[in-house]
Design an enzyme around this catalytic site. Sequence first.
Site, PDB file in Angstrom:
ATOM      1  CD1 TRP A 180      -4.016  -4.175  -5.096  1.00  8.30           C
ATOM      2  CD2 TRP A 180      -2.440  -5.491  -4.232  1.00  8.30           C
ATOM      3  NE1 TRP A 180      -3.895  -5.279  -5.906  1.00  8.30           N
ATOM      4  CE2 TRP A 180      -2.943  -6.098  -5.407  1.00  8.30           C
ATOM      5  CE3 TRP A 180      -1.428  -6.144  -3.525  1.00  8.30           C
ATOM      6  CZ2 TRP A 180      -2.477  -7.320  -5.882  1.00  8.30           C
ATOM      7  CZ3 TRP A 180      -0.962  -7.369  -3.998  1.00  8.30           C
ATOM      8  CH2 TRP A 180      -1.485  -7.942  -5.171  1.00  8.30           C
ATOM      9  CG  ASN A 214       4.388  -0.345   1.901  1.00  5.49           C
ATOM     10  OD1 ASN A 214       5.337   0.247   1.407  1.00  5.49           O
ATOM     11  ND2 ASN A 214       3.911  -1.428   1.354  1.00  5.49           N
ATOM     12  N   GLY A 215       3.844  -3.263   3.860  1.00 10.76           N
ATOM     13  CA  GLY A 215       4.788  -4.379   3.995  1.00 10.76           C
ATOM     14  C   GLY A 215       4.102  -5.608   4.520  1.00 10.76           C
ATOM     15  CB  CYS A 234      -0.860   0.015   1.249  1.00 17.78           C
ATOM     16  SG  CYS A 234      -0.157  -0.942   2.558  1.00 17.78           S
ATOM     17  NE  ARG A 236       4.115   3.298  -2.968  1.00 18.98           N
ATOM     18  CZ  ARG A 236       5.079   2.557  -2.454  1.00 18.98           C
ATOM     19  NH1 ARG A 236       4.809   1.543  -1.654  1.00 18.98           N
ATOM     20  NH2 ARG A 236       6.339   2.825  -2.718  1.00 18.98           N
ATOM     21  CD  GLU A 279       2.479  -4.800 -22.602  1.00 22.18           C
ATOM     22  OE1 GLU A 279       2.788  -5.630 -21.722  1.00 22.18           O
ATOM     23  OE2 GLU A 279       1.926  -3.725 -22.339  1.00 22.18           O
ATOM     24  CE  LYS A 307      -1.217  -2.933 -20.759  1.00 19.50           C
ATOM     25  NZ  LYS A 307       0.119  -3.216 -20.481  1.00 19.50           N
ATOM     26  CE  LYS A 348       1.243   3.136 -13.868  1.00 14.61           C
ATOM     27  NZ  LYS A 348       1.173   2.082 -14.891  1.00 14.61           N
ATOM     28  CG  HIS A 397       5.097 -27.366 -30.930  1.00 12.90           C
ATOM     29  ND1 HIS A 397       5.434 -28.546 -31.552  1.00 12.90           N
ATOM     30  CD2 HIS A 397       5.758 -26.395 -31.612  1.00 12.90           C
ATOM     31  CE1 HIS A 397       6.275 -28.307 -32.545  1.00 12.90           C
ATOM     32  NE2 HIS A 397       6.484 -26.997 -32.604  1.00 12.90           N
ATOM     33  CD  GLU A 456      -1.965  -5.146 -17.040  1.00 12.76           C
ATOM     34  OE1 GLU A 456      -1.176  -5.005 -16.100  1.00 12.76           O
ATOM     35  OE2 GLU A 456      -1.872  -4.476 -18.089  1.00 12.76           O
TER      36      GLU A 456
HETATM   37  C1  G6P Z   1       2.237  -4.419 -11.735  1.00 11.61           C
HETATM   38  C2  G6P Z   1       1.399  -3.691 -12.759  1.00 11.61           C
HETATM   39  C3  G6P Z   1       1.929  -3.993 -14.164  1.00 11.61           C
HETATM   40  C4  G6P Z   1       3.397  -3.622 -14.236  1.00 11.61           C
HETATM   41  C5  G6P Z   1       4.209  -4.395 -13.197  1.00 11.61           C
HETATM   42  C6  G6P Z   1       5.656  -3.939 -13.126  1.00 11.61           C
HETATM   43  O1  G6P Z   1       2.001  -5.784 -11.812  1.00 11.61           O
HETATM   44  O2  G6P Z   1       0.045  -4.039 -12.644  1.00 11.61           O
HETATM   45  O3  G6P Z   1       1.207  -3.225 -15.108  1.00 11.61           O
HETATM   46  O4  G6P Z   1       3.886  -3.887 -15.526  1.00 11.61           O
HETATM   47  O5  G6P Z   1       3.639  -4.166 -11.906  1.00 11.61           O
HETATM   48  O6  G6P Z   1       5.701  -2.635 -12.643  1.00 11.61           O
HETATM   49  P1  G6P Z   1       6.981  -1.708 -12.742  1.00 11.61           P
HETATM   50  O7  G6P Z   1       6.585  -0.435 -12.047  1.00 11.61           O
HETATM   51  O8  G6P Z   1       8.091  -2.421 -12.017  1.00 11.61           O
HETATM   52  O9  G6P Z   1       7.286  -1.532 -14.175  1.00 11.61           O
END
Ligand code: G6P
Length: 609
Positions: free
Chosen positions: A76, A100-101, A4, A29, A475, A479, A604, A498, A482
Amino acid sequence: MIMCGIVGAINGSRVVNELLDGLKRLEYRGYDSAGLAVSHNNSILIRKAEGALSNLETKLDLSPVEGRIGIAHTRWATHGEPSIANAHPHRNDRVSVVHNGIIENYEELRACLEAEGFTFQSQTDTEVVPHLIASLMASGFSPEAAALEATKRLQGAYALGILFEGEEEFFCATRKGSPLAIGHGEEAMFIASDAIALAPMTQRVSYLENGDFAIVSQNGVCVRDENGTAVERPVEQSRASAESHEKGSYSHFMIKEIHEQPDILNHVFNVPVQKKQNCNMAYEDFESLSIVACGTSCYAGQIARYWFERYAGLRVDVDIASEYRYRHSPLPQKGAALFISQSGETADTLAALEHARLQGQTIISLVNVPESSIARASDHVIQTLAGPEIGVASTKAFTAQLAALARLVIAAGIARGTLSIRDARALKVELSRVPEIVSAALSLNGQIRAAASVLQNSQSALFIGRGVNWPLACEGALKLKEISYIHAEGLGAGELKHGPIALVDGNLPVVALAPPDELQEKTLSNIKEVQARGGQIILISDERTLSGLDFEPAATIAVSAELDAPFASDLVMPFLYSIPLQLLASETALKRGCDIDKPRNLAKSVTVE
Ligand code: G6P
C-alpha cells in the site's frame, strides 16, 4: 514510506504457492502492487505486478519461477506511486528485500550509497536496504552479518525479509516497530506479517520481539535479541483459521459480510458460552475510560460512549488514535483505556496503546483478530467474534464491536451499581432480539435501490442524526465515501444550522436517521429545515413515523423494532439502523461501478502511522 504485508518461506522443494497463499491473506494490508523473489540456481528471480495479487498470479502463469526459498510482498503506497518500479522486492545483484514500515533516514543513506556508486531504480525508502547490505558485504561482511549491521544503521520502523543471491540455505528476518511472526512447519519455515497469513502452512507460530534478528533455515530459526544475545521466542499454537476466504454465492465479500450479521449477533447475544466472554474486569475501580480507535472502530467507540455514560455512570473520552498521544491529556491514576480495532494491527492504535500504558492505564482491547499485535499488548482482551472480515469497508466487524461493547456496558453497569439487575435483564432481553430485527432489515432491497438512485449521481451527501445516531451517521457517511467515492459528512442534526446548512440545495442528498426515540421530534424539525431549503431527504425511520409525515422525502427506508423496554432504544437502534446504511453505501457504489471490496487508495489495516 510503505506499509504492506510480507511473507517468506523455505522448504525442501518449492515455495511459490506458499508465498502466494500468504500474500492472499495479507491483502488487507494493501493491494497497490505485489511481488515475490525466489533464489534458485545462484540467482534471484523476481516477478512483480501492479494492482491486486491476481495480476501477479497472471504474470507468474505467463512467466513461472521456481525455488525452495523466497520472499514476497503486497504493498500500500504512501511514498512513491503504485508502480512496478516501486513494488517490492527491491534488489541489487546480491540481495533482495521486502519491507513493511518506514526507513526514516533513507534520504541520508541513499545519498551515501549513491556516492559509493549504487544506482536506485525506485522512489521508495526500502531500496536503501539491499544496497546498504550489498555495500557491507563488499567490505567483507558475511551476508547475515551485513544484514545485521545494516539494520543497526536504519532509523524508523521495519519488518524485513532478506534474501541473498546464491544462498539457498537461509534467509534473514528482523523487526522493529512493525510486527513479524515466524511459522514453524514440517521441514519448512516461514515468516509473515501475521499468523493469519501462515495459517494454511502451519499453526505453530512464534513472534519476533522488537530488535530481534533471525536467521531462518529449513529446519529452524536462530534468533538474537537487540543486544546480540541468542534467545528462544516461545512457539504458540495459533488459532488463526486456515479456511480459505470464499465469497460463496455472494457477488462480493462486503455483501456476504453484511448478510452474516444476524448469525454473528445471535452468537454474541444468545449463545451462553459467548455471553461470558471476558467481562470479569474491576469496572467498579475505574474512574474514567478512554476509548481510542481509528475509522469505523472509532465510531463504534463513540456510540459506546453514550452507553457507558448512561448505563454504567462512567465518564468516557473518545479519541482518534492518531491524535490521542499528542493531546497531553492528564489521565487519571485509576483510568482504563479501551482500544478498538478490527485487525488489531493499526499502527496509530498500537502507538496510542503504548502511550496509555506509559501513563499507567489499564489496557483493554476489543479486537477481531485474537493474536494481533494490539491483543498481545493488552491486559484484557475482548474478542469481537465476527470471523475474518475481507471487505475493506467494515460492516460485520462494526456491529460485532457494538455487540461486544453493549455486553461490556451491561456488565460495567451492574458492577458499578448504576444498573439494577432488573434493568440489566430487560436490556439483555431486548439485545437477544437484535439478530431477528437485523435479519428483517436485510430484506429492504426495493427501498434501498430507490434511495441509492437519489445518491448515485451526487457529488456530496450529508448524514445526520442525534444521540447515538450522530456517530452512526458518521459511520454511514464513511461507508459511502470509502466505497462510492462520493464526498459525505456525518453531522449531529442539531449542528446542521450552525454552518453546514449553507451547503443545502436541490443537489444535496441528506440521509437522516430518525428512530422513534426521545430525540425524534428535534431530528424531524432539523429535517424539515433541510426540506424547506430544497434538500433531498432520504429518511430512515420506522413505519409509523414515515406514514405520518407532513412532507415528502425524496426516498424513505422503513425499519422497525417493537421494544418492551423503551429505555433500551439507544442500545438496540444502532444495530438496526446500521443495516440500511451499509446497504445504501454498497448499492450506491455498485450502481457507480466501483469495486466495493477493494476501494481505491485504501487498505483494510493501516500499519504505518
Ligand atoms: C482503515 C480501514 C477502515 C478501518 C480503520 C481501522 O482505515 O480502511 O475501514 O475502520 O482502518 O481499522 P482497525 O483494524 O483498527 O479497526
